[in-house]
Design a protein around this motif. Structure first.
Motif, PDB file in Angstrom:
ATOM      1  N   ALA A   1      -2.408  16.033  -0.674  1.00 51.00           N
ATOM      2  CA  ALA A   1      -2.798  15.166  -1.788  1.00 51.00           C
ATOM      3  C   ALA A   1      -2.210  13.783  -1.573  1.00 51.00           C
ATOM      4  O   ALA A   1      -1.045  13.647  -1.216  1.00 51.00           O
ATOM      5  CB  ALA A   1      -2.305  15.736  -3.119  1.00 51.00           C
ATOM      6  N   VAL A   2      -3.021  12.760  -1.785  1.00 52.57           N
ATOM      7  CA  VAL A   2      -2.580  11.371  -1.652  1.00 52.57           C
ATOM      8  C   VAL A   2      -2.762  10.679  -2.989  1.00 52.57           C
ATOM      9  O   VAL A   2      -3.865  10.668  -3.548  1.00 52.57           O
ATOM     10  CB  VAL A   2      -3.377  10.624  -0.565  1.00 52.57           C
ATOM     11  N   GLN A   3      -1.686  10.114  -3.514  1.00 49.15           N
ATOM     12  CA  GLN A   3      -1.737   9.393  -4.781  1.00 49.15           C
ATOM     13  C   GLN A   3      -1.069   8.033  -4.628  1.00 49.15           C
ATOM     14  O   GLN A   3       0.002   7.935  -4.012  1.00 49.15           O
ATOM     15  CB  GLN A   3      -0.995  10.171  -5.870  1.00 49.15           C
ATOM     16  N   PRO A   4      -1.655   6.979  -5.187  1.00 51.65           N
ATOM     17  CA  PRO A   4      -0.985   5.678  -5.160  1.00 51.65           C
ATOM     18  C   PRO A   4       0.358   5.755  -5.866  1.00 51.65           C
ATOM     19  O   PRO A   4       0.508   6.470  -6.866  1.00 51.65           O
ATOM     20  CB  PRO A   4      -1.955   4.754  -5.925  1.00 51.65           C
ATOM     21  N   ALA A   5       1.340   5.056  -5.347  1.00 43.34           N
ATOM     22  CA  ALA A   5       2.663   5.029  -5.984  1.00 43.34           C
ATOM     23  C   ALA A   5       2.638   3.996  -7.098  1.00 43.34           C
ATOM     24  O   ALA A   5       2.586   2.793  -6.852  1.00 43.34           O
ATOM     25  CB  ALA A   5       3.731   4.678  -4.948  1.00 43.34           C
ATOM     26  N   ASN A   6       2.619   4.478  -8.338  1.00 41.55           N
ATOM     27  CA  ASN A   6       2.603   3.567  -9.481  1.00 41.55           C
ATOM     28  C   ASN A   6       3.303   4.219 -10.667  1.00 41.55           C
ATOM     29  O   ASN A   6       3.764   5.362 -10.597  1.00 41.55           O
ATOM     30  CB  ASN A   6       1.168   3.156  -9.841  1.00 41.55           C
TER      31      ASN A   6
ATOM     32  N   SER B   1       4.152   3.903   3.302  1.00 41.10           N
ATOM     33  CA  SER B   1       3.787   2.510   3.042  1.00 41.10           C
ATOM     34  C   SER B   1       2.953   1.987   4.199  1.00 41.10           C
ATOM     35  O   SER B   1       3.004   2.512   5.317  1.00 41.10           O
ATOM     36  CB  SER B   1       5.043   1.644   2.867  1.00 41.10           C
ATOM     37  N   GLY B   2       2.158   0.955   3.902  1.00 42.60           N
ATOM     38  CA  GLY B   2       1.400   0.295   4.950  1.00 42.60           C
ATOM     39  C   GLY B   2       0.041   0.892   5.242  1.00 42.60           C
ATOM     40  O   GLY B   2      -0.651   0.444   6.154  1.00 42.60           O
ATOM     41  N   ALA B   3      -0.381   1.923   4.494  1.00 41.56           N
ATOM     42  CA  ALA B   3      -1.697   2.530   4.685  1.00 41.56           C
ATOM     43  C   ALA B   3      -2.417   2.577   3.348  1.00 41.56           C
ATOM     44  O   ALA B   3      -1.860   3.045   2.357  1.00 41.56           O
ATOM     45  CB  ALA B   3      -1.566   3.942   5.262  1.00 41.56           C
ATOM     46  N   GLN B   4      -3.637   2.101   3.291  1.00 40.19           N
ATOM     47  CA  GLN B   4      -4.390   2.035   2.045  1.00 40.19           C
ATOM     48  C   GLN B   4      -4.646   3.454   1.530  1.00 40.19           C
ATOM     49  O   GLN B   4      -5.200   4.297   2.234  1.00 40.19           O
ATOM     50  CB  GLN B   4      -5.725   1.305   2.289  1.00 40.19           C
ATOM     51  N   PRO B   5      -4.224   3.773   0.286  1.00 40.43           N
ATOM     52  CA  PRO B   5      -4.269   5.167  -0.188  1.00 40.43           C
ATOM     53  C   PRO B   5      -5.644   5.818  -0.127  1.00 40.43           C
ATOM     54  O   PRO B   5      -5.753   6.976   0.276  1.00 40.43           O
ATOM     55  CB  PRO B   5      -3.756   5.054  -1.631  1.00 40.43           C
ATOM     56  N   ASP B   6      -6.708   5.096  -0.532  1.00 43.63           N
ATOM     57  CA  ASP B   6      -8.039   5.718  -0.528  1.00 43.63           C
ATOM     58  C   ASP B   6      -8.476   6.090   0.881  1.00 43.63           C
ATOM     59  O   ASP B   6      -9.035   7.173   1.115  1.00 43.63           O
ATOM     60  CB  ASP B   6      -9.062   4.781  -1.167  1.00 43.63           C
ATOM     61  N   ARG B   7      -8.233   5.191   1.824  1.00 47.83           N
ATOM     62  CA  ARG B   7      -8.588   5.468   3.213  1.00 47.83           C
ATOM     63  C   ARG B   7      -7.742   6.615   3.765  1.00 47.83           C
ATOM     64  O   ARG B   7      -8.251   7.508   4.457  1.00 47.83           O
ATOM     65  CB  ARG B   7      -8.379   4.200   4.055  1.00 47.83           C
ATOM     66  N   LEU B   8      -6.469   6.604   3.429  1.00 49.04           N
ATOM     67  CA  LEU B   8      -5.575   7.659   3.888  1.00 49.04           C
ATOM     68  C   LEU B   8      -6.013   9.010   3.341  1.00 49.04           C
ATOM     69  O   LEU B   8      -5.997  10.022   4.041  1.00 49.04           O
ATOM     70  CB  LEU B   8      -4.144   7.334   3.445  1.00 49.04           C
ATOM     71  N   ARG B   9      -6.434   9.039   2.085  1.00 43.93           N
ATOM     72  CA  ARG B   9      -6.885  10.287   1.466  1.00 43.93           C
ATOM     73  C   ARG B   9      -8.086  10.860   2.216  1.00 43.93           C
ATOM     74  O   ARG B   9      -8.152  12.061   2.497  1.00 43.93           O
ATOM     75  CB  ARG B   9      -7.244  10.045   0.000  1.00 43.93           C
TER      76      ARG B   9
ATOM     77  N   ASP C   1       0.818  -1.207   0.000  1.00 41.92           N
ATOM     78  CA  ASP C   1       0.000   0.000   0.000  1.00 41.92           C
ATOM     79  C   ASP C   1       0.854   1.259   0.000  1.00 41.92           C
ATOM     80  O   ASP C   1       0.820   2.076   0.924  1.00 41.92           O
ATOM     81  CB  ASP C   1      -0.939   0.008   1.220  1.00 41.92           C
ATOM     82  N   ARG C   2       1.616   1.432  -1.046  1.00 43.29           N
ATOM     83  CA  ARG C   2       2.522   2.570  -1.124  1.00 43.29           C
ATOM     84  C   ARG C   2       1.807   3.778  -1.711  1.00 43.29           C
ATOM     85  O   ARG C   2       0.996   3.651  -2.627  1.00 43.29           O
ATOM     86  CB  ARG C   2       3.749   2.214  -1.954  1.00 43.29           C
ATOM     87  N   ALA C   3       2.113   4.942  -1.168  1.00 42.58           N
ATOM     88  CA  ALA C   3       1.461   6.173  -1.626  1.00 42.58           C
ATOM     89  C   ALA C   3       2.425   7.339  -1.522  1.00 42.58           C
ATOM     90  O   ALA C   3       3.348   7.338  -0.701  1.00 42.58           O
ATOM     91  CB  ALA C   3       0.220   6.460  -0.790  1.00 42.58           C
ATOM     92  N   HIS C   4       2.184   8.339  -2.399  1.00 41.37           N
ATOM     93  CA  HIS C   4       2.872   9.620  -2.289  1.00 41.37           C
ATOM     94  C   HIS C   4       1.904  10.593  -1.612  1.00 41.37           C
ATOM     95  O   HIS C   4       0.784  10.794  -2.088  1.00 41.37           O
ATOM     96  CB  HIS C   4       3.244  10.175  -3.668  1.00 41.37           C
TER      97      HIS C   4
END
Length: 407
Positions: free
Chosen positions: A167-172, A144-152, A95-98
């Motif tokens: 701003a929260v974006q999935p790392a892809n 890492s370790g936190a679901q991006p949609d929930r974190l957003r 669950d990686r995110a920027h």
């Protein structure tokens, strides 16, 4: 089993001190004769202070390795710590995110709230990088370790309470590819509303401004409100369009945004509930690839109070985004939409990333992320581009940028 999976018995070496050329080389040279493998390596520089972390497999002779390290850092005037490690940073694969945080100013209390919320979600901040220090402060956190949609969802609440943008974006991979950016025009790309500026020439400025505001809040049907406003322009000399275009003020950072991303191969489009007599000229002036808007009917040099052709309404903006993407060969997931009003909602929802820019509350709540700073080029920080990179590219191209303020 890979070497990283077998690296449970590792050492973490942390070197700190004043930065100077050759630190990393000297530290790695001191490890070269110890038979170790590098599992991970990170380096951070802040205000001339260096923190270098090296995770290595356990050496055959730990005391000898320590002596070599001590000698190296003593020559450098730095300090070193050696402790048992815990293998690779495996958390980075979950669950990686920027997470981009922007403030003007960015207070410690606000960052404490964001960091605390990330921890509450089970997330780990793996890395922090400053994206800009003026005219806003922007930081990027790799989490890492936190679901991006929930974190957003959770960070949006903290952002509103702290008066900052997050701003929260999935790392892809999408972040690193060529993308299409589709922007609204009035109050997004430019300051103010063109129809209100035209209405001032016709003597109906206040009436049109009231209808516009209600339509942007979603209280009125957009097409009906547009036709009602355009009717008030009947009889206006078409030369007023030239006067309005000459008075348009592009939002701060708009030219920098387009100029910077065009260098990277990005494509741009504008979609407006305004008028093609303005937007087509804006597109040519700014180097924007596609434009779509309504068209004012003009007969014998005067506005008739009617529109020519179909209306670009809320649904029409989303349709334009999809058509532009298909025409330019860009996947929908690689599109970014930017808008501020209720008629932008479908476009923001259709895009891979929808950004509410200084938007009405109904738009901020629906968009993937919101920016409330008055600088359109702050969007570059969401894409992982730093202010230093922007200025370096401008300098190489001969653009002069103002000197930064003192810290």
């Amino acid at each position: 089993m890979s070497p990283h999976d077998a690296a449970d018995d590792t050492l973490l070496i942390t070197v700190t001190g004043a930065d100077r050329p050759g630190v990393t080389s000297r530290v790695l040279d001191s490890l070269a004769g110890s038979g170790v493998s590098v599992v991970d390596l990170e380096q951070i520089l802040m205000r001339g202070r260096l923190v270098l972390g090296v995770l290595v497999t356990a050496p055959r002779d730990r005391k000898r390795l320590r002596r070599r390290l001590d000698a190296a850092v003593e020559d450098l005037g730095m300090t070193v710590e050696v402790e048992k490690g815990s293998g690779d940073n495996r958390s980075r694969h979950r669950d990686r995110a920027h997470v981009t945080v922007i403030g003007a100013p960015l207070k410690a209390s606000a960052m404490a709230a964001i960091a605390g919320r990330i921890a509450d979600c089970g997330g780990n901040i793996d890395r922090i990088e400053r994206m800009a220090r003026y005219p806003v402060t922007a930081l990027e956190l790799d989490v890492s370790g936190a679901q991006p949609d929930r974190l957003r969802q959770l960070l949006a609440v903290d952002a509103a309470a702290q008066g900052i943008d997050v701003a929260v974006q999935p790392a892809n991979l999408l972040r690193h590819g060529v993308r299409l950016i589709v922007m609204d025009v009035d109050s997004t790309l430019i300051q103010g509303e063109v129809i209100e500026m035209l209405a001032e020439h016709a003597g109906f400025g206040a009436e049109v401004a009231d209808i516009t505001e209600r339509a942007m809040r979603g209280e009125l049907d957009f097409e009906q409100s547009l036709r009602a406003r355009v009717k008030l322009l009947a009889g206006l000399d078409a030369s007023a369009i030239d006067d309005v275009y000459g008075a348009i003020v592009v939002n701060p950072g708009a030219r920098t945004l387009v100029r910077t991303l065009r260098r990277l191969g990005y494509r741009f489009a504008i979609v407006s509930g305004g008028f093609s007599q303005i937007t087509d000229r804006l597109a040519a002036d700014l180097g924007i690839h596609r434009a779509r808007a309504n068209t004012l009917e003009i007969v014998d040099g005067r506005l008739t109070g009617e529109l020519a052709g179909p209306v670009v309404d809320r649904a029409g903006k989303a349709t334009a985004l999809r058509e532009f993407a298909a025409d330019l060969g860009v996947p929908i997931d690689a599109t970014i939409a930017i808008g501020d009003g209720a008629n932008d909602l479908d476009m923001l929802a259709a895009a891979g990333l929808g950004i509410a820019y200084n938007a009405r509350p109904v738009v901020r709540e629906a968009a993937d992320t919101a920016l409330n700073v008055p600088y359109l080029d702050a969007i570059l920080y969401l894409l992982g581009i730093t202010r230093e990179e922007i200025e370096a590219a401008d300098a190489a191209a001969g653009f002069v940028t103002p000197a930064p303020p003192l810290p």
